[in-house]
Every structure is written in structure tokens, then in C-alpha cells.
Design an enzyme around this catalytic site. Structure first.
Site, PDB file in Angstrom:
ATOM      1  N   SER A  51     105.665 104.108  63.163  1.00 34.96           N
ATOM      2  CA  SER A  51     105.003 103.685  64.395  1.00 34.96           C
ATOM      3  C   SER A  51     105.158 102.195  64.673  1.00 34.96           C
ATOM      4  CB  SER A  51     103.519 104.053  64.358  1.00 34.96           C
ATOM      5  OG  SER A  51     102.884 103.375  63.313  1.00 34.96           O
ATOM      6  N   HIS A 109      99.291  98.409  62.128  1.00 30.96           N
ATOM      7  CA  HIS A 109      99.524  98.265  63.565  1.00 30.96           C
ATOM      8  C   HIS A 109      99.195  96.847  64.031  1.00 30.96           C
ATOM      9  CE1 HIS A 109      99.497 102.761  64.938  1.00 30.96           C
ATOM     10  NE2 HIS A 109     100.572 102.430  64.259  1.00 30.96           N
ATOM     11  N   ASP A 116      95.360 102.498  69.971  1.00 32.49           N
ATOM     12  CA  ASP A 116      94.995 103.329  68.816  1.00 32.49           C
ATOM     13  C   ASP A 116      93.637 104.002  68.909  1.00 32.49           C
ATOM     14  OD1 ASP A 116      97.315 102.603  67.709  1.00 32.49           O
ATOM     15  OD2 ASP A 116      96.493 101.253  66.207  1.00 32.49           O
TER      16      ASP A 116
END
Lengths: 182, 189
Positions: free
Chosen positions: B55, B95, B133
């Protein structure tokens, strides 16, 4: 003893210490190069005002105040591409303080640059990629300063080593223009 | 097949075996000490993590090794790449921070306890994902410092693939451990 096992052991120990010192040398050389020859980047952002409308955000059922940008931006980031640059994460960020004393920084537009050929950013009439909304749902334009500043920033990712951050340019005192209807 | 080894085993005696066991234990203990010491210095529970998903491509690929720090008095900035773990989720996620909201006076935000000055609300997104997210937060609206494991500082490609291989094929892990243990016992120096 010169058994097969000790030979394998010695060779792999030598190999791993060589690789380790190479990794450290690359990391240090890259940092040293940046310290001696700091990359010179420049750019310009222009926009009139942040328009605020009542709109529905993704996942949200009710309408709320949302900011909409229309901006032009030019920047030359090619000096950041050296032998140890894998990619740049370039982002336009809004910074403002709202009436409740919350300091907000929000990424509204981003781009990943992987080749020096693409390092010249030139966007005209662009809109924000991501939703621009307040933490509580409303309050835009009633902030302490009543305006926002926009900054173009980068995050340099090396092939190996330490991640670096920097700011290219900044546009301050952009007012919010609150409209009731779209 | 193992007669030679057994013979040396008998020749060296019980004390030697004990010594080797001690050596093996001290190797494991010092490894653990280095890991925990690094954790103390960097203020994170795991100072080195392996990327498990795609990701964050093209920044990080599966198997890349990340070095984290988490200084207690440093705020998180937009653009930082953080590793966070949501209570209830077993895998930490790597992330990028897309929004930070720094509280400077006590404020009540719907769905949260009263926030004190110095606290920060964060929103993250994977570079390779199209949306933020919130769907990964298991009902939370914002990330906070207590969810963050650390901030990515440095990066080394490919090295973590060994652990991914061991996770995907657990037999490999046990085989490797077994071989290492056996060698430590049999080794003569």
C-alpha cells in the site's frame, strides 16, 4: 580447522560485514553530499481565495462546510534528483488555525515524482485532490487569522538511507470565502 | 550417517555440551538485549519493521526494512510516514500522515474524550491507496499518539524478505533454528 562449515561461516561473515559497511558508506556519502551542496529548489503558488461551500464529504450523510481550491503552481524539483534519489513525494498543504485553537495541517494535493524528467511541476487551474474540511464540521473563515497559508513540501526517499523533508515555497494569508449555496 | 558426529560428541563429554548450550543462550540473550536497547533509545516497541503490504508503493515494497524512531516530544508532521497499530488489529500498518490537528486549548470533539493542549489528531493514507485510512481504524475517526509505533527515518531495500519467507513458510523457520542449534552444539571451537 578448515572444514566446509568454517569456510562457509567465514565467507558469509566477510560478505555481510562488507555489505554493512557499503550501506553505511552510501548513507553517509548521500548525507554529506547534501550538506556540502544543498539542493536549490524554488517554486511559486498562486490562488485567489479558498471557497467554502456546504457539501457532502465521502462517507458523510449530512452536508458540511468544505473548502475548494483552484490554484496554479510551478516548481522545479530536479536538483533534488541525485544518484541516491528513488522518488519524491510532493504535496500541497494547507495550514491554518481555527476558532477553537486547533492548528490544522492538511495535505490537499500530492504527486509522486520518480524521474528527474518529471520533476518540473506545472499545474494550472488544479483542484484539491483530498477533502478539505474542519475537524468539528464547521468554522472555516472564523479562525483567529481568518485565513490559511499553503505550502509546497517534499519528502525525498533514497534508494537506501535516511528520508529527508523540505519546503519549496509558501503562499500566506489566503482568505476563506464562505458561500451559503453552491 | 551421524556416527562421526556421535563419536566427537562422546569424546568431548558432557561439560563441553553444557558450555555450548551456555554459548548459544548468551548469543540469544545478547541479541534480545540489543533489540530492547534499541527500542529504549528510539522509544518504540519495534525499532525495525518489515513492510508486509504494497500500500506504500512505489516508496516501499514488500520486504523492505524500515528504521523507526518515536521521540516523545516531537509532533508528527504531514508527509511523515508512520507505523501505527489500532487496538484489535494484529498487523501494524505503514502509512503516510495526511492531516494533523494540534490542540492548543482544551476542546471537546464529537466522538472523543476532552482533548488537552499538546494532543494531536492524525489522519493517514497509503500512497498507493485512493482514499484515506478511516476504514482501517476500526471505528475510530482519528489516530492519536498512543496508536503510533514510530516514524520511518531510514530505509533498506529487500533485506526483510527473509522474515517474509519465514512467515510464509514456517517450516523454513524451524529448519533454520534446528540447524543453527545443532551446529552450535557440535561445533568444536
Amino acid at each position: 580447522m578448515h572444514s566446509l562449515f568454517t569456510r562457509i561461516n567465514n565467507v558469509s561473515a566477510l560478505l555481510s560485514s562488507c555489505v554493512m559497511s557499503l550501506v553505511i558508506a552510501i548513507t553517509l556519502a548521500s548525507l554529506l553530499q547534501e550538506a556540502i551542496f544543498p539542493p536549490q529548489v524554488d517554486g511559486q503558488i498562486s490562488m485567489r481565495a479558498t471557497m467554502v461551500y456546504q457539501a457532502k464529504a465521502y462517507r458523510q450523510k449530512r452536508k458540511q462546510e468544505m473548502g475548494f481550491l483552484n490554484f496554479n503552481m510551478t516548481a522545479d524539483l530536479s536538483p533534488l534528483f541525485t544518484w541516491n534519489t528513488k522518488q519524491l513525494f510532493v504535496s500541497l498543504e494547507a495550514e491554518y488555525e481555527n476558532i477553537k485553537g486547533v492548528n490544522n495541517t492538511i495535505v490537499l494535493w500530492d504527486r509522486i515524482v520518480r524521474r528527474p524528467e518529471d520533476a518540473k511541476v506545472n499545474v494550472v487551474g488544479a483542484r484539491n485532490k483530498y477533502a478539505f474540511k474542519e475537524v468539528g464540521g464547521k468554522g472555516f473563515g472564523k479562525g483567529v487569522a481568518g485565513n490559511a497559508s499553503y505550502a509546497l513540501k517534499y519528502n525525498l526517499m533514497p534508494y537506501m538511507g535516511v528520508l529527508r523533508y523540505g519546503e519549496v515555497t509558501r503562499l500566506s494569508n489566503v482568505p476563506f470565502e464562505v458561500r451559503e449555496e453552491l | 550417517m551421524f556416527t562421526e558426529e556421535l563419536k566427537t560428541f562422546r569424546r568431548l563429554g558432557f561439560r563441553h555440551v553444557l558450555l555450548q548450550v551456555l554459548n548459544f543462550a548468551s548469543v540469544i540473550a545478547s541479541g534480545l538485549m540489543i533489540w530492547k536497547g534499541l527500542g529504549l533509545v528510539t522509544n518504540t516497541e519495534s525499532p525495525i519493521v518489515v513492510v508486509l503490504s504494497g500500500s506504500m508503493e512505489p516508496a516501499f515494497y514488500r520486504g523492505d526494512l524500515l528504521f523507526l524512531t518515536n521521540p516523545p516530544h516531537e509532533r508528527y508532521h504531514t508527509g511523515d510516514i508512520t507505523v501505527y497499530r489500532i487496538p484489535g488489529a494484529d498487523i501494524p500498518i505503514v502509512h503516510r500522515v495526511m492531516e494533523t490537528h494540534d490542540v492548543s486549548s482544551p476542546i471537546k470533539i464529537s466522538g472523543l474524550a476532552l482533548k488537552q493542549p499538546g494532543e494531536q489528531l492524525l489522519l493517514t493514507k497509503g500512497d498507493n491507496n485512493h482514499i484515506d485510512d478511516i476504514d482501517l481504524y476500526q471505528g475510530l475517526d482519528w489516530l492519536e499518539r498512543k496508536h503510533i509505533v514510530g516514524k520511518v527515518r531510514g530505509f533498506l531495500p529487500y533485506v526483510g524478505y527473509v522474515t517474509i519467507a519465514m512467515n510464509d513458510f514456517p517450516q523454513l523457520k524451524y529448519a533454520l533454528l534446528g540447524v543453527l542449534g545443532l551446529l552450535a552444539l557440535i561445533q568444536r571451537e
